[in-house]
Scaffold this motif. Structure first.
Motif, PDB file in Angstrom:
ATOM      1  N   ARG A 522       1.030  -1.280   0.053  1.00 21.25           N
ATOM      2  CA  ARG A 522       0.072  -0.256  -0.084  1.00 21.25           C
ATOM      3  C   ARG A 522       0.916   1.195   0.030  1.00 21.25           C
ATOM      4  N   VAL A 523       0.610   2.260  -0.860  1.00 23.62           N
ATOM      5  CA  VAL A 523       1.508   3.601  -1.033  1.00 23.62           C
ATOM      6  C   VAL A 523       0.523   4.719  -0.833  1.00 23.62           C
ATOM      7  N   LYS A 524       0.943   5.455  -0.030  1.00 20.14           N
ATOM      8  CA  LYS A 524       0.226   6.741   0.247  1.00 20.14           C
ATOM      9  C   LYS A 524       1.049   7.769  -0.161  1.00 20.14           C
ATOM     10  N   VAL A 525       0.333   8.702  -1.171  1.00 18.03           N
ATOM     11  CA  VAL A 525       1.422   9.753  -1.823  1.00 18.03           C
ATOM     12  C   VAL A 525       0.528  11.177  -1.157  1.00 18.03           C
ATOM     13  N   THR A 526       1.340  12.106  -0.456  1.00 21.18           N
ATOM     14  CA  THR A 526       0.870  13.351   0.031  1.00 21.18           C
ATOM     15  C   THR A 526       1.609  14.610  -0.668  1.00 21.18           C
ATOM     16  N   SER A 527       0.751  15.487  -1.521  1.00 17.88           N
ATOM     17  CA  SER A 527       1.129  16.578  -1.821  1.00 17.88           C
ATOM     18  C   SER A 527       0.393  17.920  -1.423  1.00 17.88           C
ATOM     19  N   GLY A 528       0.931  18.659  -0.463  1.00 21.40           N
ATOM     20  CA  GLY A 528       0.275  19.661   0.243  1.00 21.40           C
ATOM     21  C   GLY A 528      -1.009  18.991   0.979  1.00 21.40           C
ATOM     22  N   GLU A 529      -2.087  19.423   0.810  1.00 20.81           N
ATOM     23  CA  GLU A 529      -3.083  18.983   1.821  1.00 20.81           C
ATOM     24  C   GLU A 529      -3.842  17.670   1.247  1.00 20.81           C
ATOM     25  N   HIS A 530      -3.506  17.171  -0.121  1.00 21.25           N
ATOM     26  CA  HIS A 530      -4.116  16.265  -0.869  1.00 21.25           C
ATOM     27  C   HIS A 530      -3.267  14.836  -0.635  1.00 21.25           C
ATOM     28  N   SER A 531      -3.878  13.801  -0.364  1.00 24.48           N
ATOM     29  CA  SER A 531      -3.460  12.394  -0.367  1.00 24.48           C
ATOM     30  C   SER A 531      -4.176  11.348  -1.200  1.00 24.48           C
ATOM     31  N   GLN A 532      -3.376  10.522  -1.590  1.00 21.35           N
ATOM     32  CA  GLN A 532      -3.885   9.273  -2.500  1.00 21.35           C
ATOM     33  C   GLN A 532      -3.230   8.018  -1.932  1.00 21.35           C
ATOM     34  N   ILE A 533      -4.010   7.150  -2.179  1.00 25.54           N
ATOM     35  CA  ILE A 533      -3.514   5.666  -1.819  1.00 25.54           C
ATOM     36  C   ILE A 533      -3.811   4.833  -3.079  1.00 25.54           C
ATOM     37  N   ASP A 534      -2.983   3.717  -2.997  1.00 28.42           N
ATOM     38  CA  ASP A 534      -2.939   2.700  -4.095  1.00 28.42           C
ATOM     39  C   ASP A 534      -2.231   1.568  -3.793  1.00 28.42           C
ATOM     40  N   GLU A 535      -2.453   0.480  -4.247  1.00 27.28           N
ATOM     41  CA  GLU A 535      -2.116  -0.944  -3.912  1.00 27.28           C
ATOM     42  C   GLU A 535      -1.350  -1.387  -5.210  1.00 27.28           C
ATOM     43  N   VAL A 536      -0.481  -2.213  -4.839  1.00 31.02           N
ATOM     44  CA  VAL A 536       0.059  -3.223  -5.857  1.00 31.02           C
ATOM     45  C   VAL A 536      -0.752  -4.172  -6.210  1.00 31.02           C
ATOM     46  N   MET A 537      -1.473  -4.426  -7.347  1.00 28.76           N
ATOM     47  CA  MET A 537      -2.413  -5.562  -7.444  1.00 28.76           C
ATOM     48  C   MET A 537      -2.227  -6.428  -8.607  1.00 28.76           C
ATOM     49  N   SER A 538      -2.374  -7.769  -8.566  1.00 30.06           N
ATOM     50  CA  SER A 538      -2.544  -8.540  -9.561  1.00 30.06           C
ATOM     51  C   SER A 538      -3.803  -8.992 -10.177  1.00 30.06           C
TER      52      SER A 538
END
Length: 599
Positions: A522-538
């Motif tokens: 699971r990866v969470k990327v934050t820039s400023g006040e905005h955060s996004q998540i995604d997962e490595v999926m098969s």
């Protein structure tokens, strides 16, 4: 929803009002203001199939003009993966065959195309040893033996195939010795690798569609399930018993054990698997098609979602002890908002509202709405399809589906590949057509989507028989491209032109204690006040495999302030101030392995 001042208010506005008032936000929800983004110049998807050298890769799936069997209609999946570890995505197209003995003798096979790094591809199928002929269906990718090269699994009507990547551009079929070929009597559909017991070795899930024997199948028009608008057509799935899903546990020695029964996968406890006969409940099957594994309840363990055709869909919740319990009905993601089971085809997983919980989209049959299940916390869902704006398109049969941030504004958009299943309606003047356009929805960042299909170039609206589709940046220019495996014809390679005007960052995860492909990270990327998540999926989409690298749009932000990574092993790592417009390879417990800027 009202603000208290008599004016309707969006969910985002409502949450902002709560925040300004100092009130607690509802569980699982948060305010994520959109990133500043450049939308002055529109994004265009260009069909470069011919220029890329893919026109010869024609899909074979029985008769083209007069299909007689369900098997001929369903089409095949596609994978975007880097089979030779050169940093560029290659294309694998699953293929079918035919009941015509003359055409069968030509032994149609699947296709593997090597990326030439100049926008073109070379057919390396024979060189790679991927020449098996048969009724191929779905595919998924994962490094099952942790040797550093991603392996390939292909589901079939018949025996399934596991191809070991030898690391030299060739593959070896190890299905039988690995124990995953199956009985040969099943209709393998969607598949995905996952490390369900978190032991560092990826396991394998295979959805099975229906129990099917063409010799015993009724012909068009012979039963109530073999007619459409009073037109004789191939019989639908309701005329057959549903298949039984399979879970294989990776032993860590190159072989797998069938743990379907003991894990609870084979007999999910739910209305989709039981019917009342006489005085007893009897197990049927699930009619499983698209499959995806992800952590829907944020407990660190992968769950499994299966889109089911004409039956309630399934959500297998991971019990952390090697078993699963099926919870789709109480979790709110089995049926539509009216409690009706739809004809589920493909499945996409992503956090469309950026609240930190993974949501689900399911593609469905014509005259049904594409289903969007919003995860409102702890793995519980609500059907927000109509609220999201998906009710504008009801006449298409959706197959491949995926979340992608096509304009890099930091919000997950949605793409659908469509195409009807009944060849018999091709020349009829009905309210529906056989060949259908694709759909692209732009995420407005407020819980709603806008259909922008007519604004991104003619390639999206071009009509075809879309089936599997996969998403990834094949030309490494910073925006997400799409490849569609079309029924009875060549694929469509849709190059994204203009999405990289906004900034982006791409993350490739490499496991050490975790599985080497990092499936489940699971990866969470934050820039400023905005955060996004995604997962490595098969797996996921319809029978297909997306790029294992994770792509995040950053809008006008020039860096990711923080990147938080939760590995399947339980290790958590944090990185700060990573510059935009680069691909970063992050290795578990070793940090940034490499970084590369492509523009």
């Amino acid at each position: 929803m009202s603000s208290g001042f008599g004016r309707p208010q969006s969910r985002r506005g409502f949450l902002q009002t709560l925040g300004r008032a100092g009130l607690a936000l509802p569980l699982g929800l948060g305010v994520h203001p959109p990133l500043a983004a450049d939308s002055a110049v529109p994004v265009v998807f260009a069909d470069i199939t011919s220029k890329a050298g893919l026109l010869q890769a024609k899909n074979i799936s029985g008769s083209t003009a007069n299909k007689q069997f369900l098997l001929e209609e369903m089409g095949c999946g596609v994978a975007l993966f880097d089979y030779n570890n050169d940093g560029w995505l290659d294309i694998f197209l699953v293929n079918g065959t035919t009941f015509d003995s003359a055409r069968q003798n030509r032994r149609p096979s699947s296709y593997l195309f090597h990326n030439n790094r100049d926008g073109s591809f070379t057919d390396v199928t024979a060189k790679a040893g991927l020449t098996r002929s048969g009724w191929g269906q779905g595919c998924c990718i994962g490094d099952y033996d942790n040797d550093g090269f991603d392996d390939l699994f292909v589901s079939y009507w018949g025996h399934n195939a596991l191809y070991h990547n030898n690391g030299d551009g060739t593959f070896t079929d190890v299905s039988e010795q690995a124990g995953v070929a199956g009985s040969g009597n099943c209709w393998g559909a969607g598949c995905c690798f996952l490390d369900y017991n978190r032991d560092g070795h990826i396991d394998l899930f295979v959805a099975n569609y229906v129990n099917y024997d063409p010799a015993k199948a009724p012909r068009p028009g012979q039963t109530v399930y073999c007619k459409y608008s009073d037109i004789p057509v191939p019989c639908g799935p309701q005329g057959f018993a549903g298949g039984t899903n399979i879970l294989y546990r990776n032993r860590g020695d190159g072989t797998f054990a069938d743990v379907s029964e003991e894990s609870g996968i084979a007999r999910p406890r739910g209305p989709s698997s039981m019917v009342f006969v006489g005085r007893n409940w009897q197990a049927t099957g699930s009619y499983g098609m698209g499959a995806a594994a992800a952590d829907f309840d944020n407990d660190g363990w992968p769950d499994i979602y299966v889109a089911c055709d004409s039956a309630p869909s399934l959500l297998y919740r991971n019990n952390h002890d090697g078993t699963f319990r099926e919870v789709a009905v109480p979790a709110g993601c089995a049926l539509d908002e009216n409690g009706v089971a739809l004809s589920g085809m493909g499945v996409a997983v992503g956090d469309f509202d950026a609240d930190g919980w993974l949501d689900i989209v399911r593609s469905n049959f014509s005259e049904q709405v594409t289903t969007l299940y919003r995860n409102y916390g702890n793995g519980a869902f609500e059907d927000v399809s109509i609220k999201a704006g998906f009710g504008v398109n009801r006449k298409y049969v959706g197959f491949g589906v995926g979340f992608l941030d096509f304009d890099n504004d930091g919000w997950k958009d949605l793409f659908l590949a469509n195409g009807h299943v009944y060849s018999q309606i091709a020349d009829r003047k009905l309210h529906l057509a056989y060949r259908e356009p694709k759909i692209l929805y732009r995420n407005l960042g407020n819980g709603r989507f806008e259909d922008v299909s007519s604004k991104v170039g003619p390639a999206i609206r071009a009509e075809n028989l879309g089936r599997g589709c996969a998403f990834g940046d094949f030309d490494n220019d910073g925006d997400v491209d799409v490849v569609v495996n079309n029924l009875d014809g060549p694929p469509s390679l849709l190059r994204n032109d203009g999405g990289n005007r906004n900034n982006w960052i791409m993350i490739k995860c490499v496991g050490t204690r975790s599985n080497r492909s990092a499936i489940g990270a699971r990866v969470k990327v934050t820039s400023g006040e905005h955060s996004q998540i995604d997962e490595v999926m098969s797996g996921s989409s319809y029978y297909s495999q997306n790029d294992l690298r994770l792509h995040f749009g950053l809008g006008r932000a020039t860096k990711a302030d923080t990147i938080e990574l939760a590995w399947p092993s339980g290790l958590k790592e944090r990185f700060a101030n990573l510059p935009a417009n680069q691909i970063f390879v992050l290795q578990e417990n070793k940090g940034i392995l490499t970084s590369r800027r492509f523009r």
